[in-house]
Design a protein around this motif. Structure first.
Motif, mmCIF file in Angstrom:
data_model
loop_
_atom_site.group_PDB
_atom_site.id
_atom_site.type_symbol
_atom_site.label_atom_id
_atom_site.label_comp_id
_atom_site.label_asym_id
_atom_site.label_seq_id
_atom_site.Cartn_x
_atom_site.Cartn_y
_atom_site.Cartn_z
ATOM 1 N N ASP A 21 0.757 -1.301 0.031
ATOM 2 C CA ASP A 21 -0.118 -0.081 0.168
ATOM 3 C C ASP A 21 0.977 1.250 -0.073
ATOM 4 O O ASP A 21 1.984 1.193 0.593
ATOM 5 C CB ASP A 21 -0.743 0.055 1.130
ATOM 6 N N THR A 68 -1.690 -8.736 -3.734
ATOM 7 C CA THR A 68 -2.430 -8.016 -4.816
ATOM 8 C C THR A 68 -3.325 -9.235 -5.157
ATOM 9 O O THR A 68 -4.531 -8.881 -5.778
ATOM 10 C CB THR A 68 -1.410 -7.606 -5.781
ATOM 11 N N GLU A 90 -6.204 -9.546 -2.955
ATOM 12 C CA GLU A 90 -7.235 -8.418 -3.121
ATOM 13 C C GLU A 90 -8.263 -8.771 -4.248
ATOM 14 O O GLU A 90 -9.103 -8.292 -4.219
ATOM 15 C CB GLU A 90 -6.284 -7.220 -3.317
ATOM 16 N N LEU A 91 -7.650 -9.039 -5.423
ATOM 17 C CA LEU A 91 -8.467 -9.312 -6.565
ATOM 18 C C LEU A 91 -9.329 -10.313 -6.410
ATOM 19 O O LEU A 91 -10.542 -10.248 -6.883
ATOM 20 C CB LEU A 91 -7.413 -9.797 -7.921
ATOM 21 N N LYS A 123 -12.105 -8.933 -4.495
ATOM 22 C CA LYS A 123 -12.941 -8.165 -5.331
ATOM 23 C C LYS A 123 -13.920 -8.795 -6.324
ATOM 24 O O LYS A 123 -14.968 -8.230 -6.410
ATOM 25 C CB LYS A 123 -11.925 -7.183 -6.014
ATOM 26 N N GLU A 171 -1.592 -5.284 -12.478
ATOM 27 C CA GLU A 171 -2.930 -4.996 -11.688
ATOM 28 C C GLU A 171 -2.545 -3.873 -10.599
ATOM 29 O O GLU A 171 -3.483 -2.768 -10.551
ATOM 30 C CB GLU A 171 -3.332 -6.221 -10.797
ATOM 31 N N LYS A 172 -1.448 -3.881 -10.179
ATOM 32 C CA LYS A 172 -1.136 -2.880 -9.057
ATOM 33 C C LYS A 172 -0.823 -1.398 -9.716
ATOM 34 O O LYS A 172 -1.355 -0.646 -9.328
ATOM 35 C CB LYS A 172 0.117 -3.280 -8.141
ATOM 36 N N GLU A 221 -4.134 -0.220 -10.745
ATOM 37 C CA GLU A 221 -5.124 0.241 -9.196
ATOM 38 C C GLU A 221 -4.295 1.561 -8.658
ATOM 39 O O GLU A 221 -5.211 2.379 -8.477
ATOM 40 C CB GLU A 221 -4.698 -0.876 -8.187
ATOM 41 N N ASN A 275 -5.422 4.686 -10.839
ATOM 42 C CA ASN A 275 -6.764 5.178 -10.590
ATOM 43 C C ASN A 275 -7.026 5.632 -9.020
ATOM 44 O O ASN A 275 -8.110 5.967 -8.665
ATOM 45 C CB ASN A 275 -7.672 4.134 -10.723
ATOM 46 N N ASP A 276 -5.716 5.851 -8.418
ATOM 47 C CA ASP A 276 -5.812 6.600 -6.944
ATOM 48 C C ASP A 276 -5.849 8.023 -7.074
ATOM 49 O O ASP A 276 -5.011 8.616 -7.628
ATOM 50 C CB ASP A 276 -4.759 5.933 -6.321
ATOM 51 N N ARG A 305 -10.053 -6.415 -16.830
ATOM 52 C CA ARG A 305 -9.165 -5.688 -16.072
ATOM 53 C C ARG A 305 -7.892 -5.790 -16.766
ATOM 54 O O ARG A 305 -7.014 -4.779 -17.144
ATOM 55 C CB ARG A 305 -8.855 -6.263 -14.701
#
Length: 366
Positions: A76, A98, A101-102, A105, A139-140, A143, A146-147, A236
């Motif tokens: 993070d 990661t 987390e997917l 999700k 993927e990270k 992510e 889009n932060d 994704r």
């Protein structure tokens, strides 16, 4: 560190347009050329320029934490305390976290996610399947892109050949999900779970003899629990693939002016072009400094013996020969990769040890 003073100093150099116009800058190149230090320095320079920035490494070596002067970097974003006008964050990829987390999700229920996460086949998959590290990095990247906290994401990739796997990961995942065998298994009411044909039973019996029936049962359970989630992974991957080809994503190649490194960098640059990407910049790191002083012959120095002057002159001549060789190498790679933006960084007089050192290095970059 005087943030305003540094911000003025670094806004006039060659990568300033990239940090202002792009949202993702991917730093690539061979191992051992200072790619991590350059990534961290570029991030510092971006923050000093007033841009909220996150630097992320997918290189398992923990050099980024050392370069930024902090003990640990996790999966993070961690904010780095600076006095710069822009905020600075850092991330080091944890592929297992990661992937977990997917799963959470895309699972339809907490129960479905729990079954997958506790499945031994899944746990082995996350650690040993080829390409998982690279795809999780993608993927990270998506992510973090889009932060809303970041305007710019700087990605420190692993050495050249692993970086190519990293860039090709979305395409390979989509190819796997579209594979005929995978689609057959994942068809609603998977064929492997419906009344088994004679051939299917024979295959499972053979596999069971080799790995054990318990493992086969867990593999079947894994595919059963995974059903319905593949669309999320596919969409994704498509989004990540699009992000890599957007105009707001830039690729910068870091190299060093040595023959073997230049050769590897040229090969990588050509393969990068083959993937449909183009270079936005070329950094030649750790070059021999230019020791010549125009208009001031070395033999006019006072306080040196003839012997010392001769040794100094000989050393200077060698440095000039080495510098000429490096110039030819950089001209060669620049011509081969058609790169017009070249940043040349001399060997520094000490190792990068703290944020101040990174800020000084940033002066060469932007």
């Amino acid at each position: 560190m005087d943030a305003n003073k540094n911000a003025i100093a670094i806004n006039t150099s060659k990568l300033s347009s990239l940090i202002r116009e792009k949202t993702v800058i991917i730093m690539t190149g061979p191992g051992g050329v200072g790619k991590t230090s350059n990534s961290a320095a570029l991030a510092i320079g971006s923050a000093l320029s007033g841009i909220d920035t996150c630097v992320v490494t997918i290189d398992p070596a923990r050099r980024l934490a050392d370069a930024l002067g902090i003990e640990t970097i996790g999966n993070d974003p961690v904010e780095i305390g600076t006095s710069s006008p822009g905020r600075l964050f850092a991330v080091m990829l944890d592929a297992d976290a990661t992937f977990d987390e997917l799963i959470v999700k895309y699972a339809k229920t907490k129960e479905q996610a729990g079954k997958i996460l506790s499945n031994r086949v899944y746990q082995n998959l996350t650690k040993n399947l080829s390409g998982i590290q690279e795809y999780m990095a993608m993927e990270k990247l998506f992510e973090l892109h889009n932060d809303s906290r970041f305007k710019l994401l700087i990605v420190d990739t692993p050495p050249s050949y692993n970086a190519l796997d990293f860039l090709d990961a979305p395409r390979r995942l989509m190819s796997f999900l579209d594979n005929r065998v995978f689609r057959l298994i994942m068809t609603p009411g998977p064929a492997i779970l419906r009344p088994l044909t004679f051939a299917t039973k024979a295959v499972l019996r053979t596999i069971s003899r080799v790995v054990g029936s318990e493992i086969v049962d867990e593999a079947v359970a894994f595919f059963q629990d995974f059903e319905g989630m593949e669309d999320g992974f596919r969409s994704r991957a498509e989004a990540v693939q699009s992000l890599l080809h957007e105009q707001t994503t830039a690729f910068v190649l870091v190299t060093a002016p040595r023959g073997d490194t230049i050769s590897e960098s040229m090969t990588f640059g050509e393969k990068l072009t083959g993937f449909g990407f183009s270079l936005s910049g070329l950094i030649s790191n750790r070059e021999t400094p230019d020791f010549s002083i125009p208009g001031e012959p070395i033999d006019q120095n006072e306080g040196l013996s003839k012997d010392d002057l001769a040794k100094l002159q000989d050393n200077l001549s060698k440095m000039k020969v080495l510098k000429e060789f490096e110039n030819r190498e950089i001209q060669k790679i620049s011509a081969a990769l058609d790169s017009e933006r070249i940043i040349r960084i001399p060997t520094l007089n000490r190792d990068i040890a703290n944020l101040e050192d990174l800020a000084q290095m940033a002066r060469y970059l932007i």
